[in-house]
Design a protein around this motif. Structure first.
Motif, PDB file in Angstrom:
ATOM      1  N   LEU A  67       0.827  -1.212   0.000  1.00 30.75           N
ATOM      2  CA  LEU A  67       0.000   0.000   0.000  1.00 30.75           C
ATOM      3  C   LEU A  67       0.864   1.265   0.000  1.00 30.75           C
ATOM      4  N   GLY A  68       1.983   1.223   0.711  1.00 29.10           N
ATOM      5  CA  GLY A  68       2.919   2.350   0.693  1.00 29.10           C
ATOM      6  C   GLY A  68       3.474   2.579  -0.700  1.00 29.10           C
ATOM      7  N   PHE A  69       3.777   1.497  -1.414  1.00 28.98           N
ATOM      8  CA  PHE A  69       4.279   1.615  -2.780  1.00 28.98           C
ATOM      9  C   PHE A  69       3.222   2.242  -3.684  1.00 28.98           C
ATOM     10  N   LEU A  70       1.965   1.826  -3.518  1.00 29.37           N
ATOM     11  CA  LEU A  70       0.892   2.428  -4.312  1.00 29.37           C
ATOM     12  C   LEU A  70       0.780   3.922  -4.039  1.00 29.37           C
ATOM     13  N   SER A  71       0.995   4.307  -2.808  1.00 25.55           N
ATOM     14  CA  SER A  71       0.968   5.728  -2.452  1.00 25.55           C
ATOM     15  C   SER A  71       2.095   6.494  -3.144  1.00 25.55           C
ATOM     16  N   ILE A  72       3.270   5.888  -3.188  1.00 21.74           N
ATOM     17  CA  ILE A  72       4.408   6.512  -3.885  1.00 21.74           C
ATOM     18  C   ILE A  72       4.093   6.663  -5.370  1.00 21.74           C
ATOM     19  N   LEU A  73       3.505   5.628  -5.963  1.00 22.62           N
ATOM     20  CA  LEU A  73       3.139   5.700  -7.377  1.00 22.62           C
ATOM     21  C   LEU A  73       2.162   6.845  -7.624  1.00 22.62           C
ATOM     22  N   LYS A  74       1.199   6.995  -6.722  1.00 20.53           N
ATOM     23  CA  LYS A  74       0.227   8.077  -6.857  1.00 20.53           C
ATOM     24  C   LYS A  74       0.922   9.432  -6.797  1.00 20.53           C
ATOM     25  N   ASP A  75       1.843   9.590  -5.836  1.00 17.61           N
ATOM     26  CA  ASP A  75       2.592  10.850  -5.704  1.00 17.61           C
ATOM     27  C   ASP A  75       3.425  11.141  -6.947  1.00 17.61           C
ATOM     28  N   GLU A  76       3.979  10.084  -7.544  1.00 15.33           N
ATOM     29  CA  GLU A  76       4.822  10.228  -8.736  1.00 15.33           C
ATOM     30  C   GLU A  76       4.004  10.247 -10.030  1.00 15.33           C
ATOM     31  N   LYS A  77       2.685  10.132  -9.884  1.00 14.86           N
ATOM     32  CA  LYS A  77       1.770  10.097 -11.030  1.00 14.86           C
ATOM     33  C   LYS A  77       2.108   8.957 -12.000  1.00 14.86           C
ATOM     34  N   ILE A  78       2.362   7.788 -11.417  1.00 13.29           N
ATOM     35  CA  ILE A  78       2.633   6.582 -12.191  1.00 13.29           C
ATOM     36  C   ILE A  78       1.441   5.654 -12.023  1.00 13.29           C
ATOM     37  N   GLU A  79       0.882   5.225 -13.116  1.00 11.82           N
ATOM     38  CA  GLU A  79      -0.261   4.314 -13.092  1.00 11.82           C
ATOM     39  C   GLU A  79       0.218   2.925 -12.671  1.00 11.82           C
ATOM     40  N   PRO A  80      -0.334   2.357 -11.583  1.00 11.59           N
ATOM     41  CA  PRO A  80       0.113   1.034 -11.114  1.00 11.59           C
ATOM     42  C   PRO A  80       0.071  -0.040 -12.201  1.00 11.59           C
ATOM     43  N   LEU A  81      -1.001  -0.081 -12.962  1.00 10.54           N
ATOM     44  CA  LEU A  81      -1.106  -1.090 -14.005  1.00 10.54           C
ATOM     45  C   LEU A  81       0.045  -0.986 -15.004  1.00 10.54           C
ATOM     46  N   THR A  82       0.433   0.231 -15.335  1.00  8.13           N
ATOM     47  CA  THR A  82       1.522   0.455 -16.293  1.00  8.13           C
ATOM     48  C   THR A  82       2.851  -0.051 -15.755  1.00  8.13           C
ATOM     49  N   ILE A  83       3.183   0.301 -14.521  1.00 11.87           N
ATOM     50  CA  ILE A  83       4.478  -0.119 -13.969  1.00 11.87           C
ATOM     51  C   ILE A  83       4.519  -1.641 -13.779  1.00 11.87           C
TER      52      ILE A  83
END
Length: 133
Positions: A67-83
């Motif tokens: 969940l912390g990683f998902l939060s970082i992705l959100k902050d970095e504007k990286i779509e989880p599905l893409t990464i």
């Protein structure tokens, strides 16, 4: 008294040896898994990814880390599905250059993502891997 101390040290050495052997074996297995994933787990070979998702060997057990990683992705504007697609699409070195993240760490998080997806949204999981349900 001296003999008991020597015997205790001997037992400690045996226990330490067993622990070190287990640690070496675990590291060896992790390196083998990393090599296997790098070579055999691509979106062109979804059956290999699916097999590892079923084994649940690579998923991160601590979901707060996920969940912390998902939060970082959100902050970095990286779509989880893409990464999570890119971790299986790109060569490890190219992934690390593109995202400035450790490929192997994201692989483990991707397997967590896929495990959750498989359990809760099997249709989306099948779509992600391009397999039939």
């Amino acid at each position: 008294m001296e003999r008991k101390k020597e015997e205790a040290m001997h037992v400690d050495n045996v226990i330490d040896f067993i622990a070190k052997k287990k640690e070496r074996d675990a590291l060896k297995r992790a390196r083998e898994l990393e090599r296997y994933v790098a070579v055999h787990c691509t979106l062109d070979q979804p059956e290999n990814i699916d097999a590892l998702v079923i084994e649940k060997e690579l998923e991160v057990k601590d979901h707060t880390l996920f969940l912390g990683f998902l939060s970082i992705l959100k902050d970095e504007k990286i779509e989880p599905l893409t990464i999570f697609q890119d971790v299986f699409r790109l060569e490890p070195v190219h992934f690390e250059i593109s995202y400035n993240m450790k490929w192997w760490s994201v692989v483990q998080l991707a397997f967590t993502f896929l495990s959750i997806l498989k359990d809760n949204e099997p249709h989306t999981y099948a779509d992600f891997l391009g397999i039939s349900e």
